[in-house]
Scaffold this active site. Sequence first.
Site, PDB file in Angstrom:
ATOM      1  N   LYS A   1     -45.207 -20.748 -15.995  1.00 16.00           N
ATOM      2  CA  LYS A   1     -45.777 -20.484 -14.666  1.00 16.00           C
ATOM      3  C   LYS A   1     -47.283 -20.246 -14.783  1.00 16.00           C
ATOM      4  O   LYS A   1     -48.077 -20.749 -13.958  1.00 16.00           O
ATOM      5  CB  LYS A   1     -45.091 -19.255 -14.076  1.00 16.00           C
ATOM      6  CG  LYS A   1     -45.332 -19.051 -12.592  1.00 16.00           C
ATOM      7  CD  LYS A   1     -44.612 -20.100 -11.782  1.00 16.00           C
ATOM      8  CE  LYS A   1     -44.791 -19.888 -10.295  1.00 16.00           C
ATOM      9  NZ  LYS A   1     -43.898 -18.863  -9.755  1.00 16.00           N
TER      10      LYS A   1
ATOM     11  N   GLY B   1     -31.805 -21.538 -13.609  1.00 14.81           N
ATOM     12  CA  GLY B   1     -30.361 -21.635 -13.443  1.00 14.81           C
ATOM     13  C   GLY B   1     -29.619 -20.908 -14.533  1.00 14.81           C
ATOM     14  O   GLY B   1     -28.414 -21.103 -14.720  1.00 14.81           O
ATOM     15  N   LEU B   2     -30.340 -20.034 -15.278  1.00 18.44           N
ATOM     16  CA  LEU B   2     -29.739 -19.388 -16.452  1.00 18.44           C
ATOM     17  C   LEU B   2     -29.185 -18.010 -16.152  1.00 18.44           C
ATOM     18  O   LEU B   2     -28.483 -17.421 -16.982  1.00 18.44           O
ATOM     19  CB  LEU B   2     -30.794 -19.294 -17.568  1.00 18.44           C
ATOM     20  CG  LEU B   2     -31.415 -20.629 -18.007  1.00 18.44           C
ATOM     21  CD1 LEU B   2     -32.527 -20.389 -19.010  1.00 18.44           C
ATOM     22  CD2 LEU B   2     -30.351 -21.538 -18.601  1.00 18.44           C
ATOM     23  N   GLY B   3     -29.546 -17.447 -15.012  1.00 20.43           N
ATOM     24  CA  GLY B   3     -29.008 -16.153 -14.632  1.00 20.43           C
ATOM     25  C   GLY B   3     -29.730 -14.984 -15.265  1.00 20.43           C
ATOM     26  O   GLY B   3     -30.927 -15.043 -15.565  1.00 20.43           O
TER      27      GLY B   3
ATOM     28  N   GLU C   1     -41.316 -13.024  -9.922  1.00 12.87           N
ATOM     29  CA  GLU C   1     -40.591 -14.231 -10.330  1.00 12.87           C
ATOM     30  C   GLU C   1     -39.241 -13.855 -10.935  1.00 12.87           C
ATOM     31  O   GLU C   1     -39.141 -12.900 -11.717  1.00 12.87           O
ATOM     32  CB  GLU C   1     -41.422 -14.995 -11.367  1.00 12.87           C
ATOM     33  CG  GLU C   1     -40.924 -16.384 -11.667  1.00 12.87           C
ATOM     34  CD  GLU C   1     -41.341 -17.389 -10.615  1.00 12.87           C
ATOM     35  OE1 GLU C   1     -40.792 -18.505 -10.636  1.00 12.87           O
ATOM     36  OE2 GLU C   1     -42.200 -17.072  -9.772  1.00 12.87           O
TER      37      GLU C   1
ATOM     38  N   VAL D   1     -33.118 -15.960 -13.901  1.00 12.47           N
ATOM     39  CA  VAL D   1     -34.067 -16.921 -14.472  1.00 12.47           C
ATOM     40  C   VAL D   1     -33.575 -18.348 -14.268  1.00 12.47           C
ATOM     41  O   VAL D   1     -32.533 -18.745 -14.814  1.00 12.47           O
ATOM     42  CB  VAL D   1     -34.276 -16.656 -15.974  1.00 12.47           C
ATOM     43  CG1 VAL D   1     -35.278 -17.651 -16.551  1.00 12.47           C
ATOM     44  CG2 VAL D   1     -34.747 -15.222 -16.191  1.00 12.47           C
TER      45      VAL D   1
END
Length: 759
Positions: A98, A82-84, A140, A80
Amino acid sequence: MTDNHKEAAREAALTYHEQPRPGKLEIRATKPLANGRDLARAYSPGVAEACVEIGKLETNASRYTARGNLVGVVTNGTAVLGLGNIGPLAAKPVMEGKAVLFKKFAGIDCFDLELNEPDPEKLANLVCALEPTFGAINLEDIKAPDCFIVEKICRERMNIPVFHDDQHGTAIVVGAATKNALHVAGKRFEDIKVVSAGGGAAGIACLNMLLKLGVKRENVWLCDIHGLVHEGREQDMNPQKAAYAQASDLRDMAQVIEGADMFLGLSGPGALTADMVARMTPQPIVFALANPTPEILPDEVRSVAPDAIIATGRSDFPNQVNNVLCFPFIFRGALDVGATEINDAMQLACIDGIAELARATTSAEAAAAYHGESMTFGPDYLIPKPFDPRLVGIVSSSVARAAMESGVATRPIDDLDEYKTRLDGSVFKSALLMRPVFEAARTASRRIVFAEGEDERVMRAAQAVLEDTTEQPILIGRPEVIEARAERAGLTIKAGRDFEIVNPENDPRYRDYWGTYHDIMARRGVTPDLARAIMRTNTTAIGAVMVHRGEADSLICGTFGEYRWHLNYVSQVLATGDLRPHGALSMMIMEDGPLFIADTHVHSLPKPEQLAEAAIGAARHVRRFGLEPRVAFCAQSQFGNQAEGSGARLRAALEILDSEPRDFSYEGEMNVDTALDPELRSRLLPNNRLDGPANVLIFGHADAASGVRNILKMKGGGLEVGPILMGMGNKAHIVNPSITPRGLLNVAAIAGTPVAHYG
């Protein structure tokens, strides 16, 4: 950013998501459900009819349900932003976001689906089972290489478009930015050396796209956290990376960067250094797209390569590579032709549309949304801004055309030009209603003089006039000011080539102009000295004199100042013979159609004769928009139940209209709700003369007309076209200071229509 600023931004973001109700989405009904009849149609028994038709033919689902405009945004939360790998539940705010972007930019409805399934094959099975619900699937934030597996299975088994935006959306926007960067640098795809950092889904997809655009496979050097991807390497490899393995003894990016034309980063901060940039070719292309911190900051790049062409993933630097430039519009085009997939041809068409739009003149709406930013095509403006309203028309129609030409469209569009016009109409609310006016304006080349030629809105409107009509703009203003502001706004129009300038400070016609004005006003207290002063300072009077002398066909003024101040000079010079202001008519474009309001500006307390003239003029103008006028005279009084107030004057106006045959329907006097509600009106006056809701409201006070107009605009979501000055033979129109460049273009089209077209 200080710690205090960071905390304030954090709290603002949380409040945004929480208030006034949690989340960013809601579900609304598109059909009425107010009574038993509606219920019987929406559910049992009426709903069965739609079910039967879909059972006969599956494509009927797009006729009778929302499926044809519904996208499923699907994630398992393993990668997700830059959160991983934060999991599907924590990913929900991103997926809601989105969905909001789909709706905002392309009018597409979305359901966000967060699935608790880490296994890629099982996840693919779940997505495939959803096919009856959706017209398309947007995958996504699924980690690599699982995302490749999920997409491959879904695309093979599903007969609707499946698009992994992290891969292909990023690749499309990178492709468009690269195409324009090479245009600026004077280089070609087939000649450049590309060094890429990051072997994830987005990075691999971008490289695949660059190959499709012409980059040679042997000129691509892919590096990841372990160094160069080379033949024989076994550590952290997969088939997607292996496709870019180089037969080389070099092992890290510092070695392979020598002589590179382009750096493509989708990795992490610090991956590229200034020393590495210094070893690239002159005018290097550096796309440092890691978020939130790029592989290298733009200032570091420019410290060693001042002419570098730079893009990032951040909005606080030029050239933000943002997927919102792509995904809403490629899905819009795919859904509208019933595409069974989103193929290479459609993606390349999307790239071409985005790239071409950046090279065109910046739209006024985008300029307003990004006030203060330079948006002239060049190193700092390679791709358009997300809020450029032309994206949906240009990109979606290009995608639809590519889908049809490549054979994946199940519902081909017969007229793509009409389709593009309809898409533009979904963004520019006035576009469809203004179409007959623009068509009429194209039958004659009229000269339109803009009094406030130094206003950026006017200059943008003038450029649009040249692009969209056959009219010839004339701008009143100081040439050096107009030139400087046009250049600052990124406009391509040039004085002398595209339009004429009248310089109030130094124009060879000055003697003729003040002499003409004095001839008109000599017996109304205007001395020669005053005439000279007015022709040096009053641009509205100058424009009116030009129309009077036949040097222009129509005047547009009013972008600043008070309406009646402008009206005074328009009337002085142009109100001759049968020409006199009858009233101002504003078209308010509402969600359910247009509503015309009069008189909003000219007569504060109109007399019966003036009210009748306003109704006649309004009916004539309404027909210019291809509509049949239904005029309601509105007051506090309801069909004669109050003797005092404006009702008496309105009743007198009705008597004037009744005195001879009219070619439009009218009724009054009545309340506004009565005018707009045919059922209520029929209960109060069963034999009234209107059929359906009124579309023209005539008020007995300018205060009432102006108040309704402003409420509809500010609180009702209405878009104003006008005001249209009635009774002046189309020789002048006075706008409001709040008008936009698009609004000025609309008024120019109205002014550009010869009088013969509307009586």
